[in-house]
Design a protein around this motif. Sequence first.
Motif, PDB file in Angstrom:
ATOM      1  N   GLU A 222       0.816  -1.208   0.000  1.00 12.63           N
ATOM      2  CA  GLU A 222       0.000   0.000   0.000  1.00 12.63           C
ATOM      3  C   GLU A 222       0.857   1.268   0.000  1.00 12.63           C
ATOM      4  OE1 GLU A 222      -0.900   0.404   4.783  1.00 12.63           O
ATOM      5  OE2 GLU A 222      -2.419  -0.484   3.483  1.00 12.63           O
ATOM      6  N   LYS A 223       0.270   2.323  -0.545  1.00 14.37           N
ATOM      7  CA  LYS A 223       0.884   3.651  -0.601  1.00 14.37           C
ATOM      8  C   LYS A 223       2.279   3.635  -1.220  1.00 14.37           C
ATOM      9  CE  LYS A 223      -1.881   5.240   3.197  1.00 14.37           C
ATOM     10  NZ  LYS A 223      -1.999   5.530   4.600  1.00 14.37           N
ATOM     11  N   THR A 224       2.428   2.930  -2.329  1.00 15.97           N
ATOM     12  CA  THR A 224       3.691   2.888  -3.051  1.00 15.97           C
ATOM     13  C   THR A 224       3.494   3.480  -4.440  1.00 15.97           C
ATOM     14  OG1 THR A 224       3.212   0.647  -3.836  1.00 15.97           O
ATOM     15  CG2 THR A 224       4.576   0.842  -1.853  1.00 15.97           C
ATOM     16  N   ALA A 225       4.600   3.771  -5.078  1.00 16.46           N
ATOM     17  CA  ALA A 225       4.567   4.265  -6.457  1.00 16.46           C
ATOM     18  C   ALA A 225       5.482   3.385  -7.297  1.00 16.46           C
ATOM     19  CB  ALA A 225       5.020   5.713  -6.530  1.00 16.46           C
ATOM     20  N   THR A 226       5.001   2.974  -8.449  1.00 13.90           N
ATOM     21  CA  THR A 226       5.787   2.187  -9.395  1.00 13.90           C
ATOM     22  C   THR A 226       5.913   2.997 -10.672  1.00 13.90           C
ATOM     23  OG1 THR A 226       5.011   0.097  -8.470  1.00 13.90           O
ATOM     24  CG2 THR A 226       5.887   0.033 -10.711  1.00 13.90           C
ATOM     25  N   TYR A 227       7.146   3.174 -11.122  1.00 11.67           N
ATOM     26  CA  TYR A 227       7.418   3.952 -12.328  1.00 11.67           C
ATOM     27  C   TYR A 227       7.928   3.021 -13.413  1.00 11.67           C
ATOM     28  CZ  TYR A 227       7.085   7.738  -9.020  1.00 11.67           C
ATOM     29  OH  TYR A 227       6.624   8.591  -8.053  1.00 11.67           O
TER      30      TYR A 227
ATOM     31  N   ARG B 294      -4.353   6.367 -19.491  1.00  8.05           N
ATOM     32  CA  ARG B 294      -3.327   5.753 -20.355  1.00  8.05           C
ATOM     33  C   ARG B 294      -1.938   5.855 -19.745  1.00  8.05           C
ATOM     34  NH1 ARG B 294      -3.663   2.476 -23.707  1.00  8.05           N
ATOM     35  NH2 ARG B 294      -2.302   3.376 -25.256  1.00  8.05           N
ATOM     36  N   THR B 295      -1.769   6.683 -18.707  1.00  6.30           N
ATOM     37  CA  THR B 295      -0.443   6.869 -18.107  1.00  6.30           C
ATOM     38  C   THR B 295      -0.390   6.601 -16.613  1.00  6.30           C
ATOM     39  OG1 THR B 295      -0.850   9.216 -17.741  1.00  6.30           O
ATOM     40  CG2 THR B 295       0.207   8.605 -19.825  1.00  6.30           C
ATOM     41  N   GLN B 296      -1.536   6.372 -15.967  1.00 10.71           N
ATOM     42  CA  GLN B 296      -1.562   6.167 -14.518  1.00 10.71           C
ATOM     43  C   GLN B 296      -2.601   5.129 -14.129  1.00 10.71           C
ATOM     44  OE1 GLN B 296      -2.138   9.738 -12.224  1.00 10.71           O
ATOM     45  NE2 GLN B 296      -1.097  11.002 -13.736  1.00 10.71           N
ATOM     46  N   LEU B 297      -2.314   4.463 -13.016  1.00 17.46           N
ATOM     47  CA  LEU B 297      -3.260   3.520 -12.430  1.00 17.46           C
ATOM     48  C   LEU B 297      -3.182   3.709 -10.918  1.00 17.46           C
ATOM     49  CD1 LEU B 297      -5.163   1.088 -13.065  1.00 17.46           C
ATOM     50  CD2 LEU B 297      -3.198  -0.378 -12.651  1.00 17.46           C
ATOM     51  N   HIS B 298      -4.314   4.017 -10.287  1.00 19.01           N
ATOM     52  CA  HIS B 298      -4.369   4.229  -8.843  1.00 19.01           C
ATOM     53  C   HIS B 298      -5.255   3.145  -8.229  1.00 19.01           C
ATOM     54  CE1 HIS B 298      -3.047   8.640  -8.950  1.00 19.01           C
ATOM     55  NE2 HIS B 298      -3.018   8.212 -10.197  1.00 19.01           N
ATOM     56  N   LEU B 299      -4.782   2.535  -7.140  1.00 17.58           N
ATOM     57  CA  LEU B 299      -5.520   1.471  -6.472  1.00 17.58           C
ATOM     58  C   LEU B 299      -6.085   1.948  -5.140  1.00 17.58           C
ATOM     59  CD1 LEU B 299      -3.062  -1.512  -7.112  1.00 17.58           C
ATOM     60  CD2 LEU B 299      -4.995  -0.768  -8.514  1.00 17.58           C
ATOM     61  N   THR B 300      -7.061   1.216  -4.625  1.00 19.92           N
ATOM     62  CA  THR B 300      -7.712   1.587  -3.367  1.00 19.92           C
ATOM     63  C   THR B 300      -6.755   1.551  -2.183  1.00 19.92           C
ATOM     64  OG1 THR B 300      -8.467  -0.698  -3.103  1.00 19.92           O
ATOM     65  CG2 THR B 300     -10.041   0.867  -4.052  1.00 19.92           C
ATOM     66  N   ASN B 301      -5.661   0.805  -2.277  1.00 24.30           N
ATOM     67  CA  ASN B 301      -4.698   0.738  -1.179  1.00 24.30           C
ATOM     68  C   ASN B 301      -3.710   1.904  -1.201  1.00 24.30           C
ATOM     69  OD1 ASN B 301      -2.938   0.109  -3.244  1.00 24.30           O
ATOM     70  ND2 ASN B 301      -2.312  -1.861  -2.406  1.00 24.30           N
ATOM     71  N   GLY B 302      -3.928   2.863  -2.102  1.00 28.44           N
ATOM     72  CA  GLY B 302      -3.061   4.035  -2.193  1.00 28.44           C
ATOM     73  C   GLY B 302      -1.865   3.845  -3.109  1.00 28.44           C
ATOM     74  N   ALA B 303      -1.681   2.643  -3.654  1.00 22.81           N
ATOM     75  CA  ALA B 303      -0.574   2.391  -4.586  1.00 22.81           C
ATOM     76  C   ALA B 303      -0.897   2.998  -5.943  1.00 22.81           C
ATOM     77  CB  ALA B 303      -0.328   0.894  -4.717  1.00 22.81           C
ATOM     78  N   ARG B 304       0.158   3.448  -6.623  1.00 23.82           N
ATOM     79  CA  ARG B 304      -0.018   4.055  -7.940  1.00 23.82           C
ATOM     80  C   ARG B 304       1.055   3.544  -8.891  1.00 23.82           C
ATOM     81  NH1 ARG B 304       0.454  10.007  -6.122  1.00 23.82           N
ATOM     82  NH2 ARG B 304       2.003   8.989  -4.865  1.00 23.82           N
ATOM     83  N   LEU B 305       0.665   3.386 -10.148  1.00 24.55           N
ATOM     84  CA  LEU B 305       1.609   3.024 -11.206  1.00 24.55           C
ATOM     85  C   LEU B 305       1.601   4.146 -12.236  1.00 24.55           C
ATOM     86  CD1 LEU B 305      -0.042   0.090 -10.475  1.00 24.55           C
ATOM     87  CD2 LEU B 305       1.835  -0.673 -11.881  1.00 24.55           C
ATOM     88  N   PHE B 306       2.795   4.489 -12.736  1.00 23.90           N
ATOM     89  CA  PHE B 306       2.946   5.542 -13.737  1.00 23.90           C
ATOM     90  C   PHE B 306       3.820   5.018 -14.877  1.00 23.90           C
ATOM     91  CE2 PHE B 306       2.693   7.491  -9.554  1.00 23.90           C
ATOM     92  CZ  PHE B 306       1.700   8.439  -9.715  1.00 23.90           C
TER      93      PHE B 306
END
Length: 152
Positions: free
Chosen positions: A80-85, A120-132
């Motif tokens: 949770e609450k992480t960012a993946t680039y 098309r450039t981001q994905l946000h999840l309910t656990n606060g994690a995000r992918l860019f």
Amino acid sequence: MMTEENAVSDPGEEEIEQGLLAVATSPSKFCTALLGFTPFPYQMELLEDPSKNIVVCAARQVGKSKIVGARALWFAFAHEKTATYIVAATQRQSSMMFDGILDYVETNELILESVVRKTRTQLHLTNGARLFRYPAEERVRPFAERRQVLLL
């Protein structure tokens, strides 16, 4: 009416918790249970590697992008609450990788339900994690939280 056969086939709450814990702690099990494929042994080696930095040197068409995308999605789903680039040399390459991740999301109801925002450039999840996703020519400024960076 509940029959003995139904009682055996319905998983109990404890079994469900154990299954979710296994999926959250193992990218290979995440692939099998939620993404619908069982990784080959050489792919499992990459998925389960705990190293901070991993370099992959492999032939074309052996599933590198598929596994890296699966690992990125597992990381976001399990932390949770992480960012993946996801950073690639070109816009096209980063788009292809991110599209693969979005395909995984679309094919699993549990993962799809945990999506708060999808572009098309981001994905946000309910656990606060995000992918860019970014092309390498664009300047990437990581957020301060726990993160992983995947260079393609």
